[in-house]
Motif scaffolding. Structure first.
Motif, mmCIF file in Angstrom:
data_model
loop_
_atom_site.group_PDB
_atom_site.id
_atom_site.type_symbol
_atom_site.label_atom_id
_atom_site.label_comp_id
_atom_site.label_asym_id
_atom_site.label_seq_id
_atom_site.Cartn_x
_atom_site.Cartn_y
_atom_site.Cartn_z
ATOM 1 N N ILE A 65 57.285 22.341 39.840
ATOM 2 C CA ILE A 65 56.965 22.985 41.103
ATOM 3 C C ILE A 65 56.935 24.488 40.866
ATOM 4 N N LEU A 66 55.807 25.113 41.101
ATOM 5 C CA LEU A 66 55.596 26.514 40.733
ATOM 6 C C LEU A 66 55.953 27.432 41.901
ATOM 7 N N THR A 67 57.214 27.408 42.270
ATOM 8 C CA THR A 67 57.687 28.231 43.379
ATOM 9 C C THR A 67 57.490 29.712 43.067
ATOM 10 N N GLY A 68 56.918 30.422 44.020
ATOM 11 C CA GLY A 68 56.681 31.849 43.829
ATOM 12 C C GLY A 68 55.409 32.164 43.063
ATOM 13 N N LEU A 69 54.584 31.154 42.806
ATOM 14 C CA LEU A 69 53.343 31.359 42.055
ATOM 15 C C LEU A 69 52.431 32.344 42.772
ATOM 16 N N SER A 70 51.906 33.297 42.034
ATOM 17 C CA SER A 70 50.914 34.242 42.549
ATOM 18 C C SER A 70 49.561 33.926 41.934
ATOM 19 N N SER A 71 48.517 33.978 42.734
ATOM 20 C CA SER A 71 47.176 33.714 42.209
ATOM 21 C C SER A 71 46.780 34.741 41.157
ATOM 22 N N ALA A 72 47.377 35.947 41.232
ATOM 23 C CA ALA A 72 47.073 36.977 40.236
ATOM 24 C C ALA A 72 47.499 36.558 38.841
ATOM 25 N N ALA A 73 48.442 35.619 38.750
ATOM 26 C CA ALA A 73 48.941 35.182 37.447
ATOM 27 C C ALA A 73 47.918 34.345 36.688
ATOM 28 N N TYR A 74 46.972 33.742 37.393
ATOM 29 C CA TYR A 74 45.986 32.885 36.715
ATOM 30 C C TYR A 74 44.544 33.240 37.075
ATOM 31 N N GLU A 75 44.346 34.298 37.805
ATOM 32 C CA GLU A 75 43.004 34.674 38.251
ATOM 33 C C GLU A 75 42.077 34.945 37.070
ATOM 34 N N HIS A 76 40.878 34.389 37.127
ATOM 35 C CA HIS A 76 39.893 34.615 36.062
ATOM 36 C C HIS A 76 39.304 36.021 36.211
ATOM 37 N N PRO A 77 39.165 36.765 35.121
ATOM 38 C CA PRO A 77 38.645 38.132 35.227
ATOM 39 C C PRO A 77 37.242 38.205 35.823
ATOM 40 N N PHE A 78 36.405 37.190 35.580
ATOM 41 C CA PHE A 78 35.072 37.193 36.187
ATOM 42 C C PHE A 78 35.166 37.141 37.709
ATOM 43 N N ASP A 79 36.115 36.368 38.206
ATOM 44 C CA ASP A 79 36.336 36.260 39.648
ATOM 45 C C ASP A 79 36.722 37.619 40.209
ATOM 46 N N ARG A 80 37.678 38.270 39.579
ATOM 47 C CA ARG A 80 38.165 39.561 40.052
ATOM 48 C C ARG A 80 37.046 40.605 40.089
ATOM 49 N N LYS A 81 36.246 40.659 39.034
ATOM 50 C CA LYS A 81 35.181 41.656 38.956
ATOM 51 C C LYS A 81 34.066 41.365 39.952
ATOM 52 N N ALA A 82 33.716 40.086 40.101
ATOM 53 C CA ALA A 82 32.639 39.726 41.022
ATOM 54 C C ALA A 82 33.031 40.014 42.464
ATOM 55 N N LEU A 83 34.300 39.742 42.812
ATOM 56 C CA LEU A 83 34.743 40.014 44.180
ATOM 57 C C LEU A 83 34.765 41.517 44.452
ATOM 58 N N ALA A 84 35.201 42.303 43.476
ATOM 59 C CA ALA A 84 35.212 43.755 43.651
ATOM 60 C C ALA A 84 33.795 44.277 43.868
ATOM 61 N N SER A 85 32.829 43.746 43.123
ATOM 62 C CA SER A 85 31.436 44.156 43.297
ATOM 63 C C SER A 85 30.925 43.777 44.680
ATOM 64 N N LEU A 86 31.273 42.584 45.114
ATOM 65 C CA LEU A 86 30.846 42.112 46.435
ATOM 66 C C LEU A 86 31.432 42.989 47.541
ATOM 67 N N GLN A 87 32.714 43.279 47.447
ATOM 68 C CA GLN A 87 33.379 44.064 48.490
ATOM 69 C C GLN A 87 32.842 45.485 48.579
ATOM 70 N N ASN A 88 32.285 46.000 47.479
ATOM 71 C CA ASN A 88 31.759 47.359 47.464
ATOM 72 C C ASN A 88 30.318 47.454 47.948
ATOM 73 N N MET A 89 29.691 46.334 48.237
ATOM 74 C CA MET A 89 28.303 46.345 48.692
ATOM 75 C C MET A 89 28.210 46.842 50.136
ATOM 76 N N PRO A 90 27.238 47.701 50.438
ATOM 77 C CA PRO A 90 27.058 48.167 51.821
ATOM 78 C C PRO A 90 26.743 46.995 52.749
ATOM 79 N N GLY A 91 27.363 46.999 53.908
ATOM 80 C CA GLY A 91 27.054 45.976 54.902
ATOM 81 C C GLY A 91 27.974 44.783 54.902
ATOM 82 N N VAL A 92 28.822 44.642 53.881
ATOM 83 C CA VAL A 92 29.687 43.460 53.813
ATOM 84 C C VAL A 92 30.653 43.421 54.987
#
Length: 304
Positions: A5-32
């Protein structure tokens, strides 16, 4: 099998770097931010929930006890609370699951998934869905679901949203949705805690019934997945990637399996699962990641 049981698990501990970069690009787009506001104004969150409530069978400990218990176990392992509602919908000829609801999430699973998958494999598919809650990305995930409808609703506005969508926002959303699957697959692996289970589940998602999953078939699938993951995809032009991701009927299970195997083979999965005290989210987010995965690969949005 006894799972941790992974009590205290943070998604940052297993987040894929492609996911992180793609979301940052999306959030920076005008109009989002404006588009997210429109999603709320149209009441799409409530509408998606009503569609499930009015069309599907709610799962409880009484009507489908084994399915419900597996879902409860998944959320316990990944430390997801409160427990989302679970619904069963009609078969489609292939395994299908979904999650909707920003404020009050619910998970749907179809009859094919319930019949094709054993309890361990159900942990994987449930883990893949509740990972959206864990990452707190439901608003973007839901926006991707309704994007085709939103395009039609917003095309006649004077706010310029239609042009923004056509100019890159929709493609950014498609790209992030694909990259987020890699993170969700890692969460699913943490839920089932068995790479063999993850493998057979992905193969069933590709359409292979249990009777076809012989040792030679599984072995060849793993060879194919590792071969795909070893390819240098930086040279593939962005248009090819865009066209690939906009084809919603593609499962990409071989690519997903390859990325998951790279994570397991690197030792990162074992290190995470063996930790007695998982890092706090702030510590995990501050960690510098400098691995070959940071190359562009299949993530076509490096900057906008």
């Amino acid at each position: 099998m006894t799972r941790k049981i992974l009590t205290g698990l943070s998604s940052a501990a297993y987040e894929h770097p492609f996911d992180r970069k793609a979301l940052a690009s999306l959030q920076n787009m005008p109009g989002v931010s404006l588009l997210l506001k429109k999603v709320n104004e149209y009441g799409i969150d409530r509408l998606l929930r009503l569609q499930s409530l009015g069309s599907e069978i709610r799962i409880s400990p009484r009507n489908f006890p084994q399915l419900h218990q597996t879902f409860v176990e998944t959320c316990q392992i990944l430390d997801v609370a409160p427990l989302p509602e679970l619904y069963l919908f009609q078969g489609t000829g292939h395994i299908k699951t979904y999650i909707v609801g920003v404020e009050k999430p619910l998970v749907g699973i179809n009859l094919d998934a319930m019949e094709w998958l054993d309890a361990d494999e159900l942990l994987y598919v449930f883990g893949h869905e509740v990972a959206r809650i864990k990452s707190q990305h439901m608003i973007y995930h839901q926006m991707a679901i309704v994007m085709p409808t939103l395009k039609n609703l917003l095309s006649s506005t004077t706010l310029g949203i239609g042009g923004l969508v056509a100019g890159g926002m929709e493609l950014g959303l498609y790209n992030w949705r694909m990259m987020a699957r890699f993170t969700a697959d890692r969460a699913a692996m943490l839920a089932c805690q068995d790479i063999d289970v993850a493998t057979t589940t992905l193969m069933k998602l590709a359409g292979l019934p249990h009777d076809y999953l012989t040792p030679p078939v599984i072995e060849d699938f793993l060879i194919q997945a590792r071969e795909f993951a070893s390819n240098n995809l930086d040279s593939v032009d962005k248009l090819t990637k865009i066209l690939s991701y906009t084809e919603s009927g593609l499962s990409w299970v071989v690519m997903r399996a390859g990325e998951l195997l790279k994570w397991v083979d690197s030792g990162e999965y074992d290190n995470l699962i063996q930790q007695q005290n998982l890092k706090a989210p702030e510590e995990a987010e501050e960690k510098e990641v400098n691995t070959p995965e940071e190359k562009e690969g299949w993530n076509f949005l490096t900057s906008w």
